[in-house]
Design an enzyme around this catalytic site. Structure first.
Site, short mmCIF file in Angstrom:
data_model
loop_
_atom_site.label_atom_id
_atom_site.label_comp_id
_atom_site.label_asym_id
_atom_site.label_seq_id
_atom_site.Cartn_x
_atom_site.Cartn_y
_atom_site.Cartn_z
N ALA A 99 0.72 -1.20 0.02
CA ALA A 99 -0.10 -0.15 -0.04
C ALA A 99 1.13 1.05 0.04
O ALA A 99 2.04 1.36 0.46
CB ALA A 99 -1.18 0.09 1.34
N ASP B 296 -9.87 2.45 8.23
CA ASP B 296 -11.10 3.37 8.85
C ASP B 296 -11.14 4.44 8.21
O ASP B 296 -12.08 5.56 8.21
CB ASP B 296 -10.81 3.52 10.31
CG ASP B 296 -9.57 4.28 10.70
OD1 ASP B 296 -8.60 3.79 9.95
OD2 ASP B 296 -9.37 5.20 11.04
N TYR C 74 -5.87 9.34 0.60
CA TYR C 74 -5.69 8.03 1.32
C TYR C 74 -6.84 7.35 1.32
O TYR C 74 -7.07 6.12 0.76
CB TYR C 74 -5.05 8.02 2.41
CG TYR C 74 -4.78 6.80 3.08
CD1 TYR C 74 -3.87 5.85 2.58
CD2 TYR C 74 -5.54 6.53 4.43
CE1 TYR C 74 -3.72 4.59 3.09
CE2 TYR C 74 -5.29 5.18 4.57
CZ TYR C 74 -4.52 4.27 4.32
OH TYR C 74 -4.44 3.04 4.82
N LYS D 252 -8.22 4.09 -0.97
CA LYS D 252 -8.61 2.68 -0.26
C LYS D 252 -9.99 2.08 -0.55
O LYS D 252 -10.26 1.07 -0.78
CB LYS D 252 -8.42 2.83 1.19
CG LYS D 252 -7.13 2.97 1.82
CD LYS D 252 -6.07 1.93 1.32
CE LYS D 252 -6.30 0.37 1.79
NZ LYS D 252 -5.11 -0.53 1.38
N TRP E 137 -5.20 2.47 12.87
CA TRP E 137 -4.05 2.77 13.47
C TRP E 137 -3.21 1.38 14.01
O TRP E 137 -3.04 1.03 15.08
CB TRP E 137 -4.33 3.28 14.94
CG TRP E 137 -5.00 4.75 14.97
CD1 TRP E 137 -5.42 5.23 13.57
CD2 TRP E 137 -5.34 5.41 16.09
NE1 TRP E 137 -6.24 6.37 14.13
CE2 TRP E 137 -6.09 6.67 15.50
CE3 TRP E 137 -5.50 5.44 17.39
CZ2 TRP E 137 -6.65 7.77 16.40
CZ3 TRP E 137 -5.68 6.46 18.24
CH2 TRP E 137 -6.19 7.62 17.49
N1 LIG Z 1 -0.74 1.61 9.08
C1 LIG Z 1 -1.66 1.78 9.40
O1 LIG Z 1 -2.20 2.69 10.42
C2 LIG Z 1 -3.05 1.14 8.80
C3 LIG Z 1 -4.44 1.47 9.01
C4 LIG Z 1 -5.39 0.68 8.52
C5 LIG Z 1 -5.16 0.03 7.38
N2 LIG Z 1 -3.90 -0.17 7.03
C6 LIG Z 1 -3.75 -1.07 5.80
O2 LIG Z 1 -2.93 -2.15 5.90
C7 LIG Z 1 -2.18 -2.45 5.09
C8 LIG Z 1 -0.71 -2.64 5.30
O3 LIG Z 1 -0.03 -1.51 5.75
P1 LIG Z 1 1.11 -1.20 6.67
O4 LIG Z 1 0.93 -0.22 7.80
O5 LIG Z 1 1.91 -2.55 6.80
O6 LIG Z 1 2.00 -0.54 5.74
P2 LIG Z 1 3.61 -0.23 5.15
O7 LIG Z 1 4.13 -0.72 6.58
O8 LIG Z 1 3.75 1.04 4.68
O9 LIG Z 1 3.99 -1.20 4.17
C9 LIG Z 1 3.42 -1.24 3.07
C10 LIG Z 1 4.27 -2.04 1.95
O10 LIG Z 1 3.75 -1.91 0.75
C11 LIG Z 1 4.96 -1.74 -0.35
N3 LIG Z 1 4.54 -1.40 -1.28
C12 LIG Z 1 4.27 0.28 -1.72
N4 LIG Z 1 4.05 0.21 -2.99
C13 LIG Z 1 4.05 -1.10 -3.46
C14 LIG Z 1 3.87 -1.46 -4.84
N5 LIG Z 1 3.58 -0.66 -5.87
N6 LIG Z 1 3.96 -2.94 -5.00
C15 LIG Z 1 4.33 -3.66 -4.15
N7 LIG Z 1 4.65 -3.39 -2.69
C16 LIG Z 1 4.65 -2.04 -2.56
C17 LIG Z 1 5.88 -0.94 0.63
O11 LIG Z 1 7.26 -1.11 -0.04
P3 LIG Z 1 8.11 0.27 0.02
O12 LIG Z 1 8.30 0.77 1.43
O13 LIG Z 1 9.43 -0.40 -0.41
O14 LIG Z 1 7.65 1.06 -1.17
C18 LIG Z 1 5.91 -1.40 1.99
O15 LIG Z 1 6.53 -2.45 2.31
C19 LIG Z 1 -2.44 -1.50 3.81
O16 LIG Z 1 -3.37 -1.95 3.07
C20 LIG Z 1 -3.05 0.02 4.68
O17 LIG Z 1 -3.74 0.59 3.91
C21 LIG Z 1 -2.93 0.45 7.68
#
Ligand SMILES: NC(=O)c1ccc[n+]([C@@H]2O[C@H](COP(=O)([O-])OP(=O)(O)OC[C@H]3O[C@@H](n4cnc5c(N)ncnc54)[C@H](OP(=O)(O)O)[C@@H]3O)[C@@H](O)[C@H]2O)c1
Length: 298
Positions: free
Chosen positions: A60, A102, A125, A129, A150
């Site tokens: 993401a 959320d 964002y 989503k 979060w």
């Molecule tokens: N973090 C939150 O608070 C939160 C809350 C609600 C929902 N979510 C959802 O949970 C999911 C996981 O989030 P997370 O917190 O684990 O995010 P994260 O730590 O930012 O991890 C996202 C990963 O996706 C990779 N990525 C980015 N662009 C890409 C592409 N084009 N192809 C393949 N990989 C790619 C990034 O790699 P690089 O860094 O190398 O680009 C990173 O390793 C997401 O769908 C997010 O929307 C997150």
């Protein structure tokens, strides 16, 4: 059962890999460099080669504030990348679990959001989503959309790590007191994803597909979250007492950061899958323990 994880080096991707290993599920975790989900041909080729039963999309553009100024890239990853995965999953008969947020909701509702509430995103964002969810529903019949909030872990750049690093270096920690939601430890979220896929895999009826919410138990403000991070870090001997300041979203001067209440109800998940919420404070202990182990290993 074989699971393919995209975005496998992010905080949730890392936790998913660990959870699959823990329960002995065959899995393949691909980081950004190994599979770019915006490359439709590459996505199709990998799925045709690997033939997974399920794909979990943890890839993401996840930085809510930065997304405001990088809308094209954000939509390319969160919406078009999801569409690529959905089409490729449909072509090989795989199920797709799409992690969502959320932020698809406006944050103006006093009670917790259920899956029946109408999304109304207020920033790039959140909209990306939501459009990702819609693409998944349109192109992949065997889909699970799991919204969460979060997310924190000892991996990567998140509110928990930023607050902890400030506390560890003796700087004051700040948290807004007008945003309310449920912090969710990536380790708990990963266990939930794996449990959902195991049940879907065993179920003869296709009636478990659909949209669900999961957050760890306990609504709080960012300020209270920061206070608890510091208190637990002090207790764990990782940081000394440091000041925690309550601020307001308006002070952040960022349109993506508004006062909001976005607690998600996890009831539908519980009544369908029997999956209970775990407490975020327990998750915080686990995340701090992971930080401590990382320090020992370094
Ligand atoms: N973090 C939150 O608070 C939160 C809350 C609600 C929902 N979510 C959802 O949970 C999911 C996981 O989030 P997370 O917190 O684990 O995010 P994260 O730590 O930012 O991890 C996202 C990963 O996706 C990779 N990525 C980015 N662009 C890409 C592409 N084009 N192809 C393949 N990989 C790619 C990034 O790699 P690089 O860094 O190398 O680009 C990173 O390793 C997401 O769908 C997010 O929307 C997150």
């Amino acid at each position: 059962m074989k699971v393919l994880i995209t975005g496998a080096r992010g905080q949730v991707g890392t936790a998913l890999t660990a959870a699959c290993t823990e329960v002995g599920i065959q899995h393949l975790g691909l980081g950004h460099r190994e599979l770019d989900i915006t490359d439709g041909a590459a996505v199709q080729a990998v799925l045709a080669r690997e033939r997974p039963d399920f794909v979990i999309n943890a890839a993401a553009f996840s930085d809510v504030a930065v997304a405001q100024g990088e809308a094209n890239l954000c939509y390319a990853i969160n919406r078009d990348g999801a569409a690529n995965l959905a089409q490729a999953c449909e072509a090989v008969g795989a199920g797709l679990l799409y992690l969502s947020s959320d932020y698809v909701f406006d944050g103006l509702q006093a009670r917790p959001y259920t899956e029946k509430d109408k999304p109304n995103p207020r920033n790039v964002y959140g909209n990306s989503k939501l459009e990702g969810e819609e693409a998944v529903r349109e192109y992949c019949s065997r889909h699970l959309v799991l919204r969460t909030s979060w997310v924190f872990s000892a991996e990567g750049n998140n509110f928990f790590m930023r607050s902890l690093e400030r506390a560890m270096s003796g700087q004051p920690v700040k948290g807004v007191n007008d945003q309310i939601s449920c912090p969710t430890w990536a380790g708990h979220l990963a266990i939930v994803c794996v449990a959902m896929l195991q049940q879907v895999h065993c179920n003869i009826e296709p009636n478990l597909w659909g949209t669900y919410h999961y957050s760890d138990r306990g609504a709080t403000t960012r300020y209270e979250f920061a206070r608890t991070i510091v208190a637990q870090a002090v207790q764990a001997g990782l940081a000394s007492e440091t000041q925690v300041q309550a601020i307001e979203s308006a002070d952040l001067q960022n349109r993506a950061e508004e006062a909001r209440q976005s607690v998600l109800s996890s009831d539908h998940l519980f009544f369908t899958f029997g999956i209970r919420q775990r407490g975020w404070r327990q998750g915080l202990k686990s995340a701090l323990e992971a930080v401590r182990q990382g320090q020992r290993a370094a």
